[in-house]
Design an enzyme around this catalytic site. Structure first.
Site, PDB file in Angstrom:
ATOM      1  CE  LYS A 245      -3.479   2.865   0.450  1.00 51.02           C
ATOM      2  NZ  LYS A 245      -3.399   3.818   1.471  1.00 51.02           N
TER       3      LYS A 245
ATOM      4  CG  ASN B 249      -0.611   5.657  -0.577  1.00 50.05           C
ATOM      5  OD1 ASN B 249      -1.307   4.795  -1.102  1.00 50.05           O
ATOM      6  ND2 ASN B 249      -1.017   6.354   0.456  1.00 50.05           N
TER       7      ASN B 249
ATOM      8  CD  GLU C  22      -2.404   8.377  -4.309  1.00 48.23           C
ATOM      9  OE1 GLU C  22      -2.834   7.229  -4.044  1.00 48.23           O
ATOM     10  OE2 GLU C  22      -2.567   9.356  -3.552  1.00 48.23           O
TER      11      GLU C  22
HETATM   12  P1  NBP Z   1      -9.508   9.160  11.386  1.00 46.24           P
HETATM   13  O1  NBP Z   1      -8.154   8.806  10.939  1.00 46.24           O
HETATM   14  O2  NBP Z   1      -9.936  10.572  11.338  1.00 46.24           O
HETATM   15  O3  NBP Z   1      -9.670   8.613  12.877  1.00 46.24           O
HETATM   16  C1  NBP Z   1     -10.867   8.855  13.619  1.00 46.24           C
HETATM   17  C2  NBP Z   1     -11.280   7.586  14.336  1.00 46.24           C
HETATM   18  O4  NBP Z   1     -10.240   7.119  15.207  1.00 46.24           O
HETATM   19  C3  NBP Z   1     -12.487   7.822  15.212  1.00 46.24           C
HETATM   20  O5  NBP Z   1     -13.293   6.670  15.144  1.00 46.24           O
HETATM   21  C4  NBP Z   1     -11.863   7.989  16.594  1.00 46.24           C
HETATM   22  O6  NBP Z   1     -12.749   7.705  17.642  1.00 46.24           O
HETATM   23  C5  NBP Z   1     -10.800   6.943  16.516  1.00 46.24           C
HETATM   24  N1  NBP Z   1      -9.773   7.026  17.562  1.00 46.24           N
HETATM   25  C6  NBP Z   1      -8.763   7.908  17.736  1.00 46.24           C
HETATM   26 BR1  NBP Z   1      -8.520   9.391  16.721  1.00 46.24          BR
HETATM   27  N2  NBP Z   1      -8.001   7.646  18.799  1.00 46.24           N
HETATM   28  C7  NBP Z   1      -8.529   6.541  19.341  1.00 46.24           C
HETATM   29  C8  NBP Z   1      -8.220   5.785  20.484  1.00 46.24           C
HETATM   30  N3  NBP Z   1      -7.148   6.072  21.246  1.00 46.24           N
HETATM   31  N4  NBP Z   1      -9.003   4.728  20.783  1.00 46.24           N
HETATM   32  C9  NBP Z   1     -10.061   4.421  20.030  1.00 46.24           C
HETATM   33  N5  NBP Z   1     -10.411   5.096  18.915  1.00 46.24           N
HETATM   34  C10 NBP Z   1      -9.657   6.152  18.572  1.00 46.24           C
HETATM   35  O7  NBP Z   1     -10.598   8.262  10.604  1.00 46.24           O
HETATM   36  P2  NBP Z   1     -10.720   7.927   9.048  1.00 46.24           P
HETATM   37  O8  NBP Z   1     -10.418   9.101   8.185  1.00 46.24           O
HETATM   38  O9  NBP Z   1     -12.017   7.234   8.892  1.00 46.24           O
HETATM   39  O10 NBP Z   1      -9.544   6.886   8.803  1.00 46.24           O
HETATM   40  C11 NBP Z   1      -9.453   5.667   9.514  1.00 46.24           C
HETATM   41  C12 NBP Z   1      -8.161   4.968   9.138  1.00 46.24           C
HETATM   42  O11 NBP Z   1      -8.200   4.657   7.753  1.00 46.24           O
HETATM   43  C13 NBP Z   1      -6.904   5.827   9.328  1.00 46.24           C
HETATM   44  O12 NBP Z   1      -5.842   4.997   9.748  1.00 46.24           O
HETATM   45  C14 NBP Z   1      -6.622   6.346   7.951  1.00 46.24           C
HETATM   46  O13 NBP Z   1      -5.263   6.667   7.763  1.00 46.24           O
HETATM   47  C15 NBP Z   1      -7.056   5.180   7.104  1.00 46.24           C
HETATM   48  N6  NBP Z   1      -7.385   5.464   5.735  1.00 46.24           N
HETATM   49  C16 NBP Z   1      -8.022   6.588   5.391  1.00 46.24           C
HETATM   50  C17 NBP Z   1      -8.356   6.850   4.083  1.00 46.24           C
HETATM   51  C18 NBP Z   1      -9.082   8.082   3.713  1.00 46.24           C
HETATM   52  O14 NBP Z   1      -9.240   8.333   2.521  1.00 46.24           O
HETATM   53  N7  NBP Z   1      -9.571   8.856   4.681  1.00 46.24           N
HETATM   54  C19 NBP Z   1      -8.034   5.933   3.109  1.00 46.24           C
HETATM   55  C20 NBP Z   1      -7.401   4.770   3.462  1.00 46.24           C
HETATM   56  C21 NBP Z   1      -7.103   4.549   4.779  1.00 46.24           C
HETATM   57  P3  NBP Z   1     -13.625   8.897  18.288  1.00 46.24           P
HETATM   58  O15 NBP Z   1     -14.817   9.042  17.405  1.00 46.24           O
HETATM   59  O16 NBP Z   1     -13.973   8.381  19.631  1.00 46.24           O
HETATM   60  O17 NBP Z   1     -12.770  10.130  18.337  1.00 46.24           O
END
Ligand code: NBP
Length: 479
Positions: free
Chosen positions: A182, A186, A189
């Site tokens: 992955k 990137n 990309e």
């Molecule tokens: P975020 O990367 O913005 O993370 C938010 C989530 O993490 C919320 O559910 C939050 O819970 C939880 N969280 C955190 Br912050 N700290 C935590 C902890 N200590 N314990 C439990 N939960 C915790 O979310 P996302 O953009 O949906 O991405 C999720 C993953 O997927 C990331 O690793 C990201 O790099 C990856 N990813 C993202 C994309 C994209 O296009 N966005 C693509 C591919 C992969 P809360 O609601 O309680 O704060």
């Protein structure tokens, strides 16, 4: 227990993945988030999908059938470690913890090892395609054990994107292999985007095309062998008019490119593995230079505005297209080389044609041209480089003259083309009969007695530079 799979972390990626999973036959999906409001929002909007909400991590674990399988979709780094610890306390041998976040593959290797000691399977999955992919079909790059793949394989296959009738998922290799691949995805990309940006810049600044024409050109290119998601969205971005000023949106966007770091990881690892990924490196550096606004202003204060480029023939745009294609082949060739180097270093058994296949749909670098890479590695699994594949070798040879004209014109006109020109330099290095590396070996032997080998006899030699300059045998030939 009733759910065969669970999702922890219900921000945009996690909730979309949970909805994707729940909409497939045979899945019942448990959902949990640290802050319950996200869980209740998801149930309010998509409760009809049969999602099983949990208010506590204990309820979540209790709702999973064995082997328990949970996909973590929380912020990469400390958040992921915290959730893994919570699950590991509650999971039993044979259960499966999956991390779908953007983890660094070295973290994945570490976590896999720690959990293996407890007989818990840990699988790092690279997920590409952003929120839209998570919901409708991402490209999935799972690592982890064969045992975990037995359970996870069918589930992941059901939610992955489909390209040419085949699901965009394959068991990439053990432990961190999926997150490594992955990462390289990137990196490629980054390189691909930089090359497209250079093509745009050349046609704008030297070719004299306005943004509307450029949108049409990219739309046309997207009907040929450059067909890809990135070319498609390039046309879409160029078509967009800014509501406030009436100008093309691209002309009012600040010209400083950001990054989240996976390109940097790719280059760091490539350097460590001694694998040239100059295309990805130039792309990472180009973004960095663009962001150095003060430095750019300081130099421009001295140089003043650049002279207008000389007029170019009508064939210029076709030349740019050919140069873009050739440079793109180089960038992908380098990316696949890095996968080979990573697989060797970390002991993964990676099928390169399978990787090219799963990138054909769902992910950001999906492109028609990946079919050719699939063919290349299917025909010759031990291919030294994509540039040695007969199809690509011929394609590059066909565009070579145009590629040289474009790089020459860009240099003469003062338009930076780090991607195009470094790709050409790489090609010229591979194709050179003899490299100046011989001189470098001489220099190294001069100041550091680093020794050299000769073209005409085996063994290792050293010249007594500070003595009488005779040559001595440093290490006799072993055969
Ligand atoms: P975020 O990367 O913005 O993370 C938010 C989530 O993490 C919320 O559910 C939050 O819970 C939880 N969280 C955190 Br912050 N700290 C935590 C902890 N200590 N314990 C439990 N939960 C915790 O979310 P996302 O953009 O949906 O991405 C999720 C993953 O997927 C990331 O690793 C990201 O790099 C990856 N990813 C993202 C994309 C994209 O296009 N966005 C693509 C591919 C992969 P809360 O609601 O309680 O704060």
């Amino acid at each position: 227990p009733q759910a065969n799979i669970g999702v922890i972390g219900l921000a945009v990626m996690g909730s979309n993945l949970a909805r994707n999973l729940a909409s497939r036959e045979g899945n019942t999906v448990a959902v949990y988030n640290r802050t319950y409001a996200r869980t209740s929002d998801l149930i309010d909007q998509h409760g009809h999908l049969g999602l099983v909400p949990a208010e506590t991590i204990d309820d979540f674990v209790g709702s999973l059938t064995r082997p328990r399988t949970a996909i973590i979709m929380v912020q990469a780094g400390a958040g992921t470690d915290a959730v893994i610890d919570q699950l590991a306390e509650r999971f039993e041998p044979g259960d499966i913890i999956v991390d779908g976040g953007n983890a660094n593959f070295t973290d994945t290797i570490r976590r896999e090892k720690q959990l293996r000691a407890k007989d818990i399977n840990f699988v790092g999955i690279g997920i590409s395609g952003g929120e839209e992919g998570a919901l409708n079909g991402p490209s999935l790059m799972p690592g982890g054990s064969d045992e975990a793949w037995q359970t996870l394989g069918p589930i992941l296959t059901s939610i992955a994107a489909v390209a040419d009738g085949e699901p965009c998922v394959t068991h990439v290799g053990h432990d961190g292999a999926g997150h490594f691949v992955k990462m390289v995805h990137n990196g490629i990309e980054y390189a691909d985007m930089q090359l497209i940006a250079e093509a745009y810049d050349l046609m704008r600044r030297i070719g004299g095309s306005d943004t509307r024409e450029l949108a049409d050109i990219f739309t046309t290119w997207n009907q040929g062998d450059l067909e890809s998601y990135l070319i498609e969205i390039t046309a879409e971005v160029l078509k967009q008019t800014d509501a406030e000023t009436g100008r093309p949106l691209v002309d009012v966007i600040a010209d400083q490119a950001g990054s989240k770091g996976t390109g940097v990881w790719t280059v760091q690892n490539a350097v460590g593995l001694g694998t040239p990924v100059s295309g990805i490196g130039e792309a990472v550096f180009a973004r960095a230079v663009s962001s150095r606004k003060a430095q750019r202003a300081a130099v421009q204060a001295i140089t003043g505005p650049r002279p207008e480029p000389a007029p170019v023939p009508d064939s210029f745009h076709d030349d740019v297209r050919a140069a873009l294609y050739a440079s793109k082949v180089v960038a992908y060739a380098q990316g696949f080389d890095l996968i080979v180097a990573g697989a060797q270093q970390y002991g993964w058994d990676v099928d390169l044609s399978a990787i090219a296949k799963i990138w054909r749909g769902g992910c950001i670098i999906r492109a028609r041209f990946l079919n050719r890479i699939v063919d290349a590695y299917q025909n010759t699994p031990t291919l030294q480089t994509l540039l040695a594949d007969p199809y690509f070798a011929q394609a590059i040879a066909g565009g070579e003259a145009a590629w040289r004209r474009i790089v020459g014109t860009a240099v003469a006109s003062g338009v930076p083309v780090p991607g195009f020109s470094s790709a050409l330099a790489y090609y010229d290095t591979l194709t050179a009969d003899r490299l100046p590396a011989a001189l470098i070996q001489g220099q190294r032997d001069y100041f550091g007695a680093h020794t050299y080998q000769r073209i005409d006899k085996p063994g290792t030699f050293h010249t007594l530079w500070s003595g009488d300059r005779t040559e001595i045998i440093a290490t006799p030939s072993t055969h």
